[in-house]
Design an enzyme around this catalytic site. Sequence first.
Site, PDB file in Angstrom:
ATOM      1  CG  ASN A 258      16.512 -14.276  33.204  1.00 56.67           C
ATOM      2  OD1 ASN A 258      16.957 -13.174  33.517  1.00 56.67           O
ATOM      3  ND2 ASN A 258      16.247 -14.607  31.951  1.00 56.67           N
TER       4      ASN A 258
ATOM      5  CG  HIS B 197      20.002 -20.984  31.148  1.00 57.95           C
ATOM      6  ND1 HIS B 197      19.038 -21.604  31.922  1.00 57.95           N
ATOM      7  CD2 HIS B 197      19.391 -19.916  30.591  1.00 57.95           C
ATOM      8  CE1 HIS B 197      17.905 -20.945  31.820  1.00 57.95           C
ATOM      9  NE2 HIS B 197      18.088 -19.899  31.023  1.00 57.95           N
TER      10      HIS B 197
HETATM   11  P1  5GP Z   1      15.307 -18.346  30.624  1.00 55.09           P
HETATM   12  O1  5GP Z   1      13.956 -17.807  30.192  1.00 55.09           O
HETATM   13  O2  5GP Z   1      15.128 -19.589  31.473  1.00 55.09           O
HETATM   14  O3  5GP Z   1      16.211 -17.340  31.252  1.00 55.09           O
HETATM   15  O4  5GP Z   1      16.062 -18.767  29.284  1.00 55.09           O
HETATM   16  C1  5GP Z   1      15.662 -19.868  28.535  1.00 55.09           C
HETATM   17  C2  5GP Z   1      16.060 -19.609  27.121  1.00 55.09           C
HETATM   18  O5  5GP Z   1      16.021 -20.832  26.415  1.00 55.09           O
HETATM   19  C3  5GP Z   1      15.150 -18.633  26.348  1.00 55.09           C
HETATM   20  O6  5GP Z   1      15.896 -17.515  25.896  1.00 55.09           O
HETATM   21  C4  5GP Z   1      14.596 -19.485  25.196  1.00 55.09           C
HETATM   22  O7  5GP Z   1      14.516 -18.769  23.976  1.00 55.09           O
HETATM   23  C5  5GP Z   1      15.620 -20.606  25.104  1.00 55.09           C
HETATM   24  N1  5GP Z   1      15.076 -21.851  24.609  1.00 55.09           N
HETATM   25  C6  5GP Z   1      13.859 -22.403  24.901  1.00 55.09           C
HETATM   26  N2  5GP Z   1      13.714 -23.591  24.288  1.00 55.09           N
HETATM   27  C7  5GP Z   1      14.864 -23.797  23.575  1.00 55.09           C
HETATM   28  C8  5GP Z   1      15.305 -24.865  22.740  1.00 55.09           C
HETATM   29  O8  5GP Z   1      14.616 -25.872  22.519  1.00 55.09           O
HETATM   30  N3  5GP Z   1      16.534 -24.724  22.183  1.00 55.09           N
HETATM   31  C9  5GP Z   1      17.327 -23.625  22.413  1.00 55.09           C
HETATM   32  N4  5GP Z   1      18.532 -23.592  21.805  1.00 55.09           N
HETATM   33  N5  5GP Z   1      16.946 -22.608  23.213  1.00 55.09           N
HETATM   34  C10 5GP Z   1      15.724 -22.695  23.792  1.00 55.09           C
END
Ligand code: 5GP
Length: 120
Positions: A93, A106
């Site tokens: 994303n 990521h």
């Molecule tokens: P994005 O929204 O940036 O594409 O993805 C970020 C992801 O990180 C989300 O799916 C969220 O659930 C995950 N996430 C947020 N905080 C943490 C954390 O402290 N530990 C882990 N393992 N995942 C996290």
Amino acid sequence: MTDRTPDPDCLFCRIVAGEIPSEQVHADDLVVAIRDIQPKAPTHVLFVSREHIASAAELSDADGPLLGRLYAAAADFARAAGIAENGYRLVTNIGTWGGQTVPHLHIHLLGGRAMTWPPG
Ligand code: 5GP
Ligand code: ZN
């Protein structure tokens, strides 16, 4: 190129550094993979660059090795987890409208169920 040194305020920099605990499933010199804390599928793993890169929008030709490693590590994990045969999704994303909540590169691996298309 923007500054890629670890950002003390970045959640994934802190996870990569081991300052915040995570369930790590893979680590190499370029990539760390952790289970998502709020899984959106039976298998939901994040393949995170060790370097602080804000998003895939910051990548250039010089990042070919990193991109190859991110995707290869995800494919290896999917095979080992037994979800590769049915297929799975890899997605990154970018920015607010892209649904990015953590500004550190990521790739999400989502698998273990059928995905819908298009995403919401
Ligand atoms: P994005 O929204 O940036 O594409 O993805 C970020 C992801 O990180 C989300 O799916 C969220 O659930 C995950 N996430 C947020 N905080 C943490 C954390 O402290 N530990 C882990 N393992 N995942 C996290
Ligand atoms: Zn970071």
